[in-house]
Design an enzyme around this catalytic site. Structure first.
Site, short mmCIF file in Angstrom:
data_model
loop_
_atom_site.label_atom_id
_atom_site.label_comp_id
_atom_site.label_asym_id
_atom_site.label_seq_id
_atom_site.Cartn_x
_atom_site.Cartn_y
_atom_site.Cartn_z
N GLY A 14 0.83 -1.21 0.00
CA GLY A 14 0.00 0.00 0.00
C GLY A 14 0.86 1.25 0.00
CD GLN A 15 -0.30 7.31 0.80
OE1 GLN A 15 -1.23 7.12 1.58
NE2 GLN A 15 -0.01 8.51 0.31
CE1 TYR B 72 -8.99 3.26 7.13
CE2 TYR B 72 -9.66 5.56 7.15
CZ TYR B 72 -8.67 4.60 7.18
OH TYR B 72 -7.35 4.99 7.26
C1 AKB Z 1 -8.43 8.06 3.87
O1 AKB Z 1 -8.65 9.13 3.27
O2 AKB Z 1 -9.27 7.16 3.98
C2 AKB Z 1 -7.08 7.88 4.53
C3 AKB Z 1 -7.12 8.37 5.93
C4 AKB Z 1 -7.17 9.79 6.21
O3 AKB Z 1 -7.11 7.58 6.83
N1 AKB Z 1 -6.08 8.57 3.79
#
Ligand code: AKB
Length: 331
Positions: free
Chosen positions: A29-30, A159
């Site tokens: 990933g990043q 998330y």
């Molecule tokens: C997202 O935008 O989902 C991520 C984060 C801020 O956790 N880059």
């Protein structure tokens, strides 16, 4: 009764800091490649094992150990920890905010079941774990400017929900079982050589490519949407610093880390110093409402006071270095 005690048990301190053997999950990933490079410089090439579920490009295979690791397969993880004599896990595997909304069941599996596996593994084998959290762990009821370490967290993305769950579970495993789990809430991360992939803050990475190729950028956020951001070198340094901090120094298991906050408009103004002709169209989509529920300015005074965190990159320096690196990559 000891089993109901909420005070911390003796902490596992299984490794010397000299050369821990580190497994990085979700390392394609990043953040994984940059972190592997940094850790390999510190702890030795073969002590840092990159892993993911996809076939890596050749330069990854040439750079050091890379293996298959599926965070949903507990046995697979056990085998790796035993066979590679792992001390630390950096658990990057996760679906980010925007893609998580597109496949909630998968996000629940990877982000929640994955974390369960890693924490059980850490308990069983006495590992130190880093599990990143995010500005996305806050929601519309949290104070947005500034957002402190400890406050209301009622995120509205899967998330965010999964990251609050990871924060709380990490704290629980720490107090209940003495497992050394540490976490930082990262802002949006800017990096030149790796793509973000599925987040709400990705626009701030994508604009550099589009500015240098087509000179046109279609922005999915409104011009005045302010979000906390950080340059990748600062982000990875924060991670290494918290992993190396003696446990007695830490007052929290999860800290906010911040660098700069800016809006798309402010970023594009800085980008135009390098690409004056950049044309931007604003077409907000579903990511706007996610961004509107997130912190605008992060209060990271806890990290600064407790373990000496400070950022090195402001907006100008970050944009400058992004273009320098992009130009090298495009050559
Ligand atoms: C997202 O935008 O989902 C991520 C984060 C801020 O956790 N880059």
């Amino acid at each position: 009764c000891a089993c109901l005690s909420t005070t911390r048990k003796t902490l596992y301190t299984p490794t010397t800091l000299d050369n821990p053997r580190v497994l990085i999950t979700g390392s394609l990933g990043q953040l994984g490649q940059g972190l592997a490079k940094l850790l390999r410089q510190k702890y030795g090439r073969d002590n840092v094992i990159m892993s993911d579920i996809i076939k890596p490009p050749k330069h990854i295979l040439d750079s050091g150990p890379y293996i298959f690791a599926d965070v949903l397969e507990f046995k697979n993880l056990q085998e790796i920890v035993v066979n590679y004599d792992i001390d630390w896990i950096i658990h990057f595997s996760a679906l980010l905010s925007a893609v998580g909304e597109m496949d909630v069941p998968l996000a629940i599996k990877v982000n929640i079941q994955g974390v369960h596996n890693i924490m059980e593994l850490a308990k069983q084998y006495r590992l130190r774990v880093f599990c990143p959290s995010t500005i996305g762990a806050f929601g519309p009821d949290s104070p947005r400017n500034p957002t402190p370490d400890v406050t209301i967290q009622r995120p509205r993305t899967i998330y965010g929900v999964s990251k609050v769950h990871a924060e709380l579970l990490g704290e629980y495993y720490y107090y209940k079982f003495g497992v050394d789990i540490r976490s930082l809430r990262f802002p949006g991360v800017l990096s030149a050589d790796t793509h973000a992939g599925g987040g709400t803050t990705d626009y701030a990475v994508q604009v550099f490519d589009d500015a240098m190729t087509t000179g046109k950028f279609n922005c999915y956020l409104e011009p005045n949407t302010m979000l906390p951001m950080i340059y990748v070198d600062d982000c990875l340094r924060a991670l290494v610093e918290i992993m190396e901090t003696p446990n007695e120094t830490l007052k929290l298991r999860t800290y906010n880390v911040a660098a700069i906050s800016f809006t798309p408009e402010q970023l594009f103004e800085e980008v135009r110093k390098h690409v004056p002709k950049l044309e931007v169209e604003y077409n907000p989509d579903g990511r706007q409402s996610i961004a509107d529920s997130w912190p605008q300015v992060f209060d990271d005074s806890g990290a600064r006071n407790d373990w000496g965190w400070s950022h090195h990159y402001d907006l100008e320096k970050m944009v400058q270095v992004m273009f320098e690196l992009k130009r090298k990559i495009l050559k």
